[in-house]
Write a protein that holds these residues in place. Sequence first.
Motif, PDB file in Angstrom:
ATOM      1  N   GLY A 416       0.805  -1.219   0.000  1.00 27.76           N
ATOM      2  CA  GLY A 416       0.000   0.000   0.000  1.00 27.76           C
ATOM      3  C   GLY A 416       0.830   1.257   0.000  1.00 27.76           C
ATOM      4  N   GLY A 417       1.995   1.212   0.656  1.00 29.10           N
ATOM      5  CA  GLY A 417       2.867   2.375   0.688  1.00 29.10           C
ATOM      6  C   GLY A 417       2.146   3.623   1.174  1.00 29.10           C
ATOM      7  N   THR A 418       2.318   4.713   0.459  1.00 33.44           N
ATOM      8  CA  THR A 418       1.717   5.988   0.865  1.00 33.44           C
ATOM      9  C   THR A 418       0.214   6.062   0.576  1.00 33.44           C
ATOM     10  OG1 THR A 418       2.422   6.938  -1.246  1.00 33.44           O
ATOM     11  CG2 THR A 418       3.860   7.300   0.654  1.00 33.44           C
ATOM     12  N   LEU A 419      -0.350   5.000  -0.012  1.00 33.03           N
ATOM     13  CA  LEU A 419      -1.796   4.943  -0.240  1.00 33.03           C
ATOM     14  C   LEU A 419      -2.495   3.943   0.678  1.00 33.03           C
ATOM     15  CD1 LEU A 419      -2.384   5.136  -4.127  1.00 33.03           C
ATOM     16  CD2 LEU A 419      -2.944   6.854  -2.395  1.00 33.03           C
ATOM     17  N   ARG A 420      -1.755   3.363   1.623  1.00 33.56           N
ATOM     18  CA  ARG A 420      -2.348   2.276   2.412  1.00 33.56           C
ATOM     19  C   ARG A 420      -3.517   2.728   3.278  1.00 33.56           C
ATOM     20  NH1 ARG A 420       2.608   3.565   4.351  1.00 33.56           N
ATOM     21  NH2 ARG A 420       2.934   3.942   6.583  1.00 33.56           N
ATOM     22  N   ASN A 421      -3.583   4.003   3.613  1.00 28.51           N
ATOM     23  CA  ASN A 421      -4.692   4.514   4.428  1.00 28.51           C
ATOM     24  C   ASN A 421      -5.627   5.426   3.646  1.00 28.51           C
ATOM     25  OD1 ASN A 421      -3.838   3.242   6.880  1.00 28.51           O
ATOM     26  ND2 ASN A 421      -2.216   4.781   7.040  1.00 28.51           N
ATOM     27  N   ARG A 422      -5.604   5.302   2.335  1.00 33.35           N
ATOM     28  CA  ARG A 422      -6.447   6.158   1.486  1.00 33.35           C
ATOM     29  C   ARG A 422      -7.296   5.326   0.534  1.00 33.35           C
ATOM     30  NH1 ARG A 422      -2.682  10.765  -1.162  1.00 33.35           N
ATOM     31  NH2 ARG A 422      -4.661  11.139  -2.263  1.00 33.35           N
ATOM     32  N   LEU A 423      -8.360   5.953   0.014  1.00 30.83           N
ATOM     33  CA  LEU A 423      -9.187   5.367  -1.043  1.00 30.83           C
ATOM     34  C   LEU A 423      -9.719   3.987  -0.660  1.00 30.83           C
ATOM     35  CD1 LEU A 423      -6.865   6.526  -3.936  1.00 30.83           C
ATOM     36  CD2 LEU A 423      -9.195   7.345  -3.566  1.00 30.83           C
ATOM     37  N   GLY A 468      -4.404  20.796   2.442  1.00 31.58           N
ATOM     38  CA  GLY A 468      -5.447  19.882   2.887  1.00 31.58           C
ATOM     39  C   GLY A 468      -6.371  19.385   1.800  1.00 31.58           C
ATOM     40  N   THR A 469      -5.850  19.163   0.601  1.00 25.06           N
ATOM     41  CA  THR A 469      -6.714  18.782  -0.529  1.00 25.06           C
ATOM     42  C   THR A 469      -6.765  17.282  -0.793  1.00 25.06           C
ATOM     43  OG1 THR A 469      -4.892  19.151  -2.094  1.00 25.06           O
ATOM     44  CG2 THR A 469      -6.376  21.005  -1.672  1.00 25.06           C
ATOM     45  N   ILE A 470      -6.099  16.474   0.031  1.00 26.26           N
ATOM     46  CA  ILE A 470      -6.114  15.022  -0.200  1.00 26.26           C
ATOM     47  C   ILE A 470      -7.532  14.451  -0.189  1.00 26.26           C
ATOM     48  CG2 ILE A 470      -5.466  12.799   0.827  1.00 26.26           C
ATOM     49  CD1 ILE A 470      -2.748  13.971   1.462  1.00 26.26           C
ATOM     50  N   PRO A 471      -8.399  14.801   0.772  1.00 28.12           N
ATOM     51  CA  PRO A 471      -9.771  14.262   0.731  1.00 28.12           C
ATOM     52  C   PRO A 471     -10.504  14.600  -0.562  1.00 28.12           C
ATOM     53  CG  PRO A 471      -9.309  15.193   2.888  1.00 28.12           C
ATOM     54  CD  PRO A 471      -8.173  15.595   2.000  1.00 28.12           C
ATOM     55  N   ALA A 472     -10.289  15.803  -1.072  1.00 28.78           N
ATOM     56  CA  ALA A 472     -10.950  16.201  -2.321  1.00 28.78           C
ATOM     57  C   ALA A 472     -10.394  15.411  -3.502  1.00 28.78           C
ATOM     58  CB  ALA A 472     -10.774  17.701  -2.551  1.00 28.78           C
ATOM     59  N   ILE A 473      -9.088  15.218  -3.533  1.00 29.86           N
ATOM     60  CA  ILE A 473      -8.482  14.409  -4.597  1.00 29.86           C
ATOM     61  C   ILE A 473      -9.041  12.994  -4.570  1.00 29.86           C
ATOM     62  CG2 ILE A 473      -6.321  13.317  -5.336  1.00 29.86           C
ATOM     63  CD1 ILE A 473      -4.884  15.922  -4.564  1.00 29.86           C
TER      64      ILE A 473
END
Length: 484
Positions: A416-423, A468-473
């Motif tokens: 997962g790397g830097t995406l393991r806690n996203r999407l 703080g735009t990660i949630p929007a992305i």
Amino acid sequence: MKKKVSMFLTSCIVAFGLFGVHTSAEASTSQIQTLDQSVQKIVSEKMADADVSIAIRDEKGNVIYDLNGNQKQKPASNMKLLTSAAALEILGENYRFKTNAFYTGKIKNGVLKGDIYLQGTGDPTLNKEDLEQFVGSISALGIKQIDGRIVADDFWFDQDLLTPGIDEDDESYYYAAPITALTTSPNNDYDSGTIIVEAKGEKVGDKPTLTITPELGDLVIENNSKTVESNQPNTITIERQFRTNKIVVSGNVPINKSLKEWVTVQNPTTHTITMFKHLLDQKNVQYSKDKLYRAKTPNNAKLIAQKQSMPLSQLMIPYMKLSNNGIADILVKTMGKEKMHQGSTKAGLKVLREYAKSRHLNIDEWSFEDGSGMSHSNRVSSINLTQLLFTVQKEKWFNTYFNSLPVAANPERMVGGTLRNRLKSPLTAEKVIAKTGSLSGVNTLSGYLIGNSGKPYTFSILVQNKSGTIPAIDAIVEVMAGQL
């Protein structure tokens, strides 16, 4: 675990169909219109006043959607997508960094009448244990005393330790570590040019206990911090003073609490040689001169031992999954050295451009001054990034490239790397394989996704001038996955 990870990623490639021929229908006009309405709504509501560039390509490489797609923006660590592609092509998947120990002169009665040379080529995986093995090999030759110099040969790279655009405030932290050809890492993430300092409060009123990994080397620590009661705030900081080898620990840490910080060394070569000398002392090998010497290894020097890194194909995993800036900078200089005989960032970036031109990418529309993405002067558009991501699918090393990208919502750190806690939505979990990017006021995400239809797409989302735009992305990616 490696077998499990490999099987998972192979299944992703098959699902994407990136090596096959698709005959499925293209996204309809109504789909794209609906997608555009959803994306525009997210942008206007959650990223007002931000600069946004978005592009999506289908499996044939056609741009099926873009929002300011030709607008050049800061890629942050999405810059590594080009650096990695060039490195795999120029250096090759089997490329290994080498570190050598040599000696000159003669050994007689346990005394070396000559010098010891430690020669580096930028290996980011070199560590304290490797230096211990070098010392062991020296001892195995019967050397108990070195009547000569301990010499660092770091001439494989130039002496520009930092890439352009590194701010003074960044220099203490691992993501802005200096680069030399003779560097060491404190862990298996290969954060070269750093040490790990942990401060732990154990007794109220006392200074916190400090743990150094692997050791201080040529650094010194000034501990001005204090342990306080458990209900007090944790204000402790651990920073290296600008352009010095002094680390200052200050502030308060509550009892039984701790802070761990990855701190850069001032000069990786000096730090490595100092650590090497400490290990010689521990092995009771005496040496007569304590000064740091830098010189090229003579042609007549005799090899004592060599350490080789893992191949680049394996190094790609921690490098891209964790977005390691130091490895990116090392790869750029290595490409410059191997291709142009100049171990410099400038030469390496020329190699990047040559690779891009050879693949008919619109590289003249890119602007960059490093290979890691740290510089705020880097610029690229989402259309050009998706062009790169589509083009590399034809490369013989694409499997390695694809496997190195973070996988959305996969909890395994090296998957997962830097995406393991996203999407984590069912629409996107393990269906988005992409590179993240982050700078002050910048967030980016570019890679591959499987739409709800089962079709593969290439996408890039670049956002700047807003925090703080990660949630929007992620919301935009979820819309893409759901409506394509």
